[in-house]
Motif scaffolding. Structure first.
Motif, short mmCIF file in Angstrom:
data_model
loop_
_atom_site.label_atom_id
_atom_site.label_comp_id
_atom_site.label_asym_id
_atom_site.label_seq_id
_atom_site.Cartn_x
_atom_site.Cartn_y
_atom_site.Cartn_z
N SER A 1 26.98 21.02 15.33
CA SER A 1 27.64 22.27 15.65
C SER A 1 28.55 22.03 16.85
O SER A 1 28.16 21.34 17.79
N SER B 1 29.17 20.36 10.44
CA SER B 1 28.76 21.45 9.54
C SER B 1 29.04 22.84 10.10
O SER B 1 29.29 23.77 9.35
N ARG B 2 29.00 23.01 11.43
CA ARG B 2 29.25 24.33 12.02
C ARG B 2 30.34 24.19 13.08
O ARG B 2 30.17 23.46 14.05
N GLU C 1 33.17 26.39 15.52
CA GLU C 1 33.74 27.61 16.07
C GLU C 1 35.08 27.25 16.69
O GLU C 1 35.13 26.49 17.65
N CYS D 1 33.24 23.05 5.33
CA CYS D 1 32.29 23.41 6.40
C CYS D 1 31.20 24.34 5.86
O CYS D 1 31.44 25.15 4.97
N TRP E 1 29.56 26.37 8.14
CA TRP E 1 29.72 27.54 9.01
C TRP E 1 31.06 27.40 9.71
O TRP E 1 31.32 26.39 10.36
N GLU F 1 33.91 29.66 12.13
CA GLU F 1 34.34 30.86 12.85
C GLU F 1 35.80 30.72 13.23
O GLU F 1 36.18 29.78 13.92
N ASN G 1 29.24 30.11 5.45
CA ASN G 1 29.24 31.26 6.35
C ASN G 1 30.62 31.34 6.96
O ASN G 1 30.96 30.53 7.82
#
Length: 181
Positions: free
Chosen positions: A37, A58-59, A61, A79, A81, A83, A103
């Motif tokens: 992340s 994988s995550r 932002e 991805c 996750w 944002e 997500n």
């Protein structure tokens, strides 16, 4: 192992203090076994190469990005996750690419097209709380999402409520919401 974690922290500090990421830094994060992340919310732009490298995490932002290219949308589609809360608009093809994200959090969007809603219907978890209204067709499409956040809606019709009732986990803030019969 300890050295890699220390280097990751050092690189993140450099990125946050400068507001820029280099290809070398992006490559490090893409290959690191300890980075699942990453928060890069102060970045305002990235290159396609950096997007390709970062998409292996994988995550991600990247809430400082106000726009992305078609290629970046395609690259980020891998991805789990993602944002992108500073995006205020997307093309239909970008929405189609991003619909593959597990997500997807795009709270900066204040409107979407019917085609985008249909694309987003393939996303398991979708956060669209920047929307203040949706159409009946969009509600029907979005009803296929497993987990849906529409906390910005200010009103919905009975028909929209009926469609949205099919969502497995629906979050709508009752604070600002009126139901129009």
């Amino acid at each position: 192992i300890h050295q890699e974690k220390a280097l990751a922290e050092k690189l993140l500090h450099q990125i946050h203090s400068r507001g820029v990421i280099t290809d070398h830094q992006a490559e490090f994060f893409s290959k690191s076994l300890f980075v699942n992340s990453i928060e890069l919310n102060n970045l305002t732009s990235i290159t396609d190469r950096q997007a390709k490298l970062l998409s292996k995490v994988s995550r991600i932002e990247v809430n400082g990005l106000t726009s992305i290219t078609e290629k970046q949308a395609d690259l980020f589609s891998s991805c789990f996750w993602l944002e992108l809360n500073s995006l205020t608009s997307l093309s239909d093809s970008q929405a189609e690419s991003l619909s593959k994200v597990g997500n997807l959090i795009v709270e900066g969007l204040t409107s979407i097209s019917n085609a985008q809603a249909e694309s987003f219907s393939k996303t398991p978890a979708l956060f669209l709380s920047g929307l203040t209204s949706i159409t009946d067709q969009q509600a029907k499409s979005l009803s296929k999402v497993e987990e849906l956040y529409l906390n910005g809606l200010t009103s919905i019709t009975d028909k929209q409520a009926e469609s949205l009732s099919k969502v497995g986990n629906l979050k709508i803030s009752e604070e600002n919401l009126s139901i129009n019969c």
